[in-house]
Design an enzyme around this catalytic site. Sequence first.
Site, PDB file in Angstrom:
ATOM      1  CG  HIS A   1      -1.775   1.184   1.378  1.00 39.21           C
ATOM      2  ND1 HIS A   1      -3.094   1.185   0.991  1.00 39.21           N
ATOM      3  CD2 HIS A   1      -1.524   2.444   1.826  1.00 39.21           C
ATOM      4  CE1 HIS A   1      -3.613   2.390   1.206  1.00 39.21           C
ATOM      5  NE2 HIS A   1      -2.672   3.167   1.716  1.00 39.21           N
ATOM      6  CD  GLU A   2       1.507   3.560   3.733  1.00 31.86           C
ATOM      7  OE1 GLU A   2       1.705   4.634   3.143  1.00 31.86           O
ATOM      8  OE2 GLU A   2       0.461   3.318   4.375  1.00 31.86           O
TER       9      GLU A   2
ATOM     10  CG  HIS B   1       0.365   6.274  -0.505  1.00 30.38           C
ATOM     11  ND1 HIS B   1      -0.626   7.050  -1.047  1.00 30.38           N
ATOM     12  CD2 HIS B   1      -0.226   5.579   0.506  1.00 30.38           C
ATOM     13  CE1 HIS B   1      -1.772   6.827  -0.379  1.00 30.38           C
ATOM     14  NE2 HIS B   1      -1.547   5.936   0.556  1.00 30.38           N
TER      15      HIS B   1
ATOM     16  CD  GLU C   1      -5.480   5.502   0.519  1.00 32.21           C
ATOM     17  OE1 GLU C   1      -4.549   6.319   0.712  1.00 32.21           O
ATOM     18  OE2 GLU C   1      -5.563   4.421   1.099  1.00 32.21           O
TER      19      GLU C   1
HETATM   20 CO    CO Z   1      -2.901   5.254   2.003  1.00 33.08          CO
END
Ligand code: CO
Length: 499
Positions: free
Chosen positions: A262-263, A266, A292
């Site tokens: 997830h990160e 980003h 996101e």
């Molecule tokens: Co996030």
Amino acid sequence: MANDAYSKLMELYSEYSALGQVEMLMGWDLETYMPQGAAEMRGVQSSVVGAMRHRMITSRKVKGLLREASRSKGLTEVQRSSLRWLKREHERKTSIPETLVKDMAKLEPLSTRAWIKARNENDFKVFLPLLEKVFELRSKMAEHLGYSKTPYDALLEDFEPGMASSRAANILKGLRSSLVPMVRTIADKGETPDESMVRKGYGEKGQFDFGKRVLHDMGFDMEKGRIDTSAHPFTSGTYNDVRVTTRFDRKDLRSALFAFIHEGGHALYEQGLPKEHYGTPLGEAVSYGAHESQSRLWENQVGRSLPFWKHYAPILRKTFPNMKAVKLEQLYRAFNVVRPSFIRVEADELTYNLHIMVRFEIEKGAMEGKVDLNELPEVWDECYERYLGIRPPSVSQGCLQDIHWSMGLIGYFPTYSLGNLYAAQLMEAARRELRDLDGSIEKGRFGPLLSWLRENVHSKGRLYRAEDLMKRVTGKPLGEEAFISYMKAKFSDVYGLAL
Ligand code: CO
């Protein structure tokens, strides 16, 4: 000369932007390595830097230059877009008094520290006075910023420019009406996947090495970034200095792993922003929802897919000897269990947006004076009962689980759901345009997908508004259709049901 005015503005903005990066670095440190005793000092440092930035962007000089530059006829599309963002930033910041900016900056480290303590001790009262102060300051800010319908709109604008909360509410409502029956069908008819093989016990080093390898394969440039641990995983920084954090659960492989991916999503966005616009308003991510969309796309559409695990299952088996006998299908199903749960960041894709609805309703209610923060734990638990059919056993697993409110981030939560929807639309478009996307993912080759995202999203910086950018890329306005059909296809497959 108007173009002179433009250059002067850009010069000023580059300093403003650099100080913003200093703020980010201090924020990163606050959540990773800063000693607890330094909270007051950090509060002072942050408030000084915050006030400096505030003065820079709200100065008369900027006002005059903006007026001058906007008169010019010869501006390019890029320059006009840059000016628009700068003007917006100037006007929004000018409406907020410097004392309020300082008060908020001073409060943040203290409220974050109180939140951590409250969460650790499972005691809401430790956090309550600070939380009340956060909402009080944010309400003042909303009043200064101005709004037409609800003070919440003034705050949402910071995270998703151009999105009214009524529109966000409608989208969430549409989602809920499709998601809740699917969750119910799975609960009634679906056979619960066996999760024991991802709950066996895993050393932190193995988890770190595996996650780091995945990040590297995704395209995360370690020369221009770092990986650390924090209570709440996050990504900070931009361009050549992007920092991601994760956290480890020795008993559940999924916690750190999906935080990593997830990160990583980003981080790829930040590392892929347009170099030619570095230090200008266009050299930044377009919105939190768009941000996101990148993290959720990698985490879910890629990281929880069968092709992805075709590639990584053998590596996982090698990394963790206790995973030796695990079959691909078992893994895939264990990574996609649908179950109403308490913790948002560990929620499955299907129930995730229900967690967002709870927060959206509560923070909007609190901003409008309809929710009394004294009663937050009860209000929270009731919402969970209503939306997810479960009641948190403790405040740590209830209203104290997220860091956002302690940091003053009110109006942020809806962007998570918007991100899910953007991600689904983007992935649909990428599948259309890239030949055999799953085939390359199966081989652990993420280059084609990353290049596509770089070209269509990352490199655009803030040239367009988020919704306009997404429409250009996907050919459709923002809606829930792509997400719902992705959910139906995926969970029909995982659960062997016709959803
Ligand atoms: Co996030």
